[in-house]
Design an enzyme around this catalytic site. Structure first.
Site, PDB file in Angstrom:
ATOM      1  CG  ASN A   1      -0.842  -0.305   2.460  1.00  0.00           C
ATOM      2  OD1 ASN A   1      -0.374  -1.360   2.808  1.00  0.00           O
ATOM      3  ND2 ASN A   1      -1.113   0.637   3.328  1.00  0.00           N
ATOM      4  CG  ASP A   2      -0.119   4.075   2.797  1.00  0.00           C
ATOM      5  OD1 ASP A   2      -1.060   3.628   2.140  1.00  0.00           O
ATOM      6  OD2 ASP A   2      -0.214   4.389   3.998  1.00  0.00           O
TER       7      ASP A   2
HETATM    8  C1  FRU Z   1      -3.088   4.555   4.656  1.00  0.00           C
HETATM    9  C2  FRU Z   1      -2.822   3.770   5.930  1.00  0.00           C
HETATM   10  C3  FRU Z   1      -1.973   4.581   6.891  1.00  0.00           C
HETATM   11  C4  FRU Z   1      -1.291   3.524   7.705  1.00  0.00           C
HETATM   12  C5  FRU Z   1      -1.050   2.439   6.690  1.00  0.00           C
HETATM   13  C6  FRU Z   1      -1.077   1.053   7.222  1.00  0.00           C
HETATM   14  O1  FRU Z   1      -3.343   3.780   3.549  1.00  0.00           O
HETATM   15  O2  FRU Z   1      -4.045   3.383   6.532  1.00  0.00           O
HETATM   16  O3  FRU Z   1      -2.690   5.531   7.628  1.00  0.00           O
HETATM   17  O4  FRU Z   1      -0.106   3.985   8.274  1.00  0.00           O
HETATM   18  O5  FRU Z   1      -2.050   2.595   5.697  1.00  0.00           O
HETATM   19  O6  FRU Z   1      -0.660   0.139   6.276  1.00  0.00           O
END
Ligand code: FRU
Length: 499
Positions: free
Chosen positions: A43-44
């Protein structure tokens, strides 16, 4: 001791990646020129930084499954921002404060100090009293091997009355004699961007609420980022970006304003949206070697979470998630931000196909796009010579499936419909459409195996979305139903793949 456990966990994860790599690489839906995980879930984007002559890209990563789980930090490097080489994972859950199946090393950022690379991340765990999120640090001499700081967490709890379970995503920068950190917090059901400062990266004090939502901008701002930017007349502004929770389809917001470092307050006057599409989330920016501000986001959204919809179709192939194309951030003199794709992407182009002065009258025109699945397209519409009230781009079509982009010139709206894209995706994204001086409309789009990214108004109005089209879906059309459309120029290129 603690370093050893993290190294063990990283080694274990590397073995799993190694074992699955060859099979996962064969997945039919894998992107061809976008960065994505070797195997598993991503993800991020985290901790993007130019360090000792290379671009480092870290990211939220679960190597064990193609859906979200205990978070590790994946790591890759690049010389040109186009081709990325995977490195061993940078962080793995290993301590009381970050070792939990629903926790781990959450999002954060990187900063260079005294020739070392520092990572700041949210350590998330639950030791029986509910979810605890706090801010931790790791550092590295070589930018490859990291060690968690012995006195973690560096910020153990948010200010009084803030929620410990919603305190995350530190972004760190330096200004004058201080380091600053913006972290997302929540109080009384409203999102707050909390500002901390430090003289040594280890001891942090709460400074002020940098900016906040009073309800209009949601209850939590995930992944805040904060940076100065100058327009081409040299005027400096500050920008705060984040992904708000609780504001329906708005997934990436920017605020422009003035920063007061004496009070720690950011006074904003402009609210904008970085991307209106369905798959643009948690953007993070960094400065490149030439001083450009570059932004990248996760090409997904939490819709994918199982308690919402489905895992998404790619999990069957052993992976999930990719990053949107890197974009430059520019401030124009009207105080608006533009996010054009980085110029470096032009190096991927070949096989140019161009048509000039094309007049279409009530017709469906097959656009030359090479193989029709992996390409870039640019087009300029001459509005003075156009009588049609609207026109459409139909992308990745076969006989039954299509992704429809409607340019409504009369109502000045742009709409992207993927309800019939691939038998899986759903949703319509909408924004207004700027017609420059009523004279022309610029459209630029990038299509990869599983995504479409549309830029208009030189990157000020954008829609990014995933489309899981198969290779029978290789026709792209311009459709004019009610009059004339004058296309001043339409050009497409095949794009080099880096897999
Ligand atoms: C955003 C999020 C962040 C968190 C991360 C966990 O997509 O929810 O706020 O740190 O992903 O994977």
């Amino acid at each position: 001791m603690s370093t050893e456990l993290m190294l063990e966990r990283i080694q274990h994860a590397q073995n799993v990646i190694e074992d699955n790599r060859d099979v996962v690489q064969k997945g039919a839906m894998r992107q061809k020129y976008h960065f994505m995980p070797e195997v598993g879930w991503l993800n991020d984007p985290n901790g993007l930084i130019y360090f000792r002559g290379k671009y480092h890209f870290f990211y939220q990563y679960n190597p064990y499954d193609s859906f979200w789980g205990a978070m590790h930090w994946g790591h890759a490097v690049s010389d040109d921002l186009l081709n990325w080489t995977y490195l061993p994972l940078a962080l793995a859950p290993s301590e009381d404060y970050d070792d939990h199946p629903q926790g781990g090393c959450f999002s954060g950022s990187a900063i260079e100090h005294e020739d070392k690379l520092y990572l700041f991340y949210t350590s998330a765990a639950n030791v029986g009293n509910g979810v605890v999120q706090n801010q931790s640090m790791a550092y590295s001499e070589d930018g490859i091997h990291f060690q968690k700081y012995d006195n973690n967490p560096v910020i153990a709890c948010p200010p009084a009355e803030y929620e410990q379970a919603d305190f995350r995503d530190p972004k760190v920068w330096k200004h004058g004699d201080f380091f600053y950190m913006v972290v997302s917090g929540k109080k009384n059901g409203f999102a707050k961007a909390l500002l901390y400062r430090s003289e040594n990266l280890k001891d942090w004090e709460f400074f002020n609420v940098l900016a906040e939502s009073r309800g209009e901008l949601g209850y939590m701002w995930e992944c805040p980022d904060f940076f100065p930017i100058q327009n081409n007349e040299g005027k400096e502004k500050y920008v705060l970006t984040f992904s708000p929770m609780g504001v329906a389809e708005r997934t990436s917001v920017y605020l422009i304003g003035e920063m007061n470092y004496n009070t720690g307050k950011f006074n904003y006057t402009t609210v904008g949206t970085i991307d209106w599409g369905m798959d643009y989330y948690a953007p993070q920016s960094f400065l490149d070697a030439k001083g450009r501000r570059i932004m990248v986001a996760w090409a997904n959204e939490w819709q994918w979470m199982p308690w919402w919809q489905d895992w998404g179709p790619t999990y069957q192939e052993g992976w999930c998630g990719s990053f949107n194309l890197l974009r430059e951030v520019r401030l124009d003199k009207d105080n608006r931000l533009a996010f054009p794709p980085i110029k470096d992407l032009e190096n991927l182009r070949s096989a140019e196909q161009q048509i000039k002065d094309l007049l279409l009258t009530d017709e469906i025109f097959l656009i030359p796009t090479n193989d029709g699945t992996i390409f870039e397209l640019q087009m300029t519409i001459d509005l003075k010579k156009t009588t049609a009230k609207q026109f459409k781009l139909k992308l990745r079509c076969n006989e039954t499936l299509e992704t429809v982009v409607t340019f409504d010139l009369a109502e000045q709206m742009l709409q992207v419909n993927r309800d019939n894209s691939d038998n899986w995706s759903k949703g319509i994204s909408k924004s207004s459409l700027l017609l420059q001086d009523d004279e022309k409309l610029d459209v630029r789009l990038f299509v990869d195996q599983s995504s479409v990214e549309i830029f208009t108004d030189q990157g000020k109005t954008n829609h990014s979305l995933n489309v899981f089209a198969d290779n029978t879906q290789n026709k792209n059309y311009l459709v004019v139903e009610d009059g004339q459309l004058f296309v001043h120029e339409i050009t497409s290129w095949k794009l080099a793949t880096n897999v």
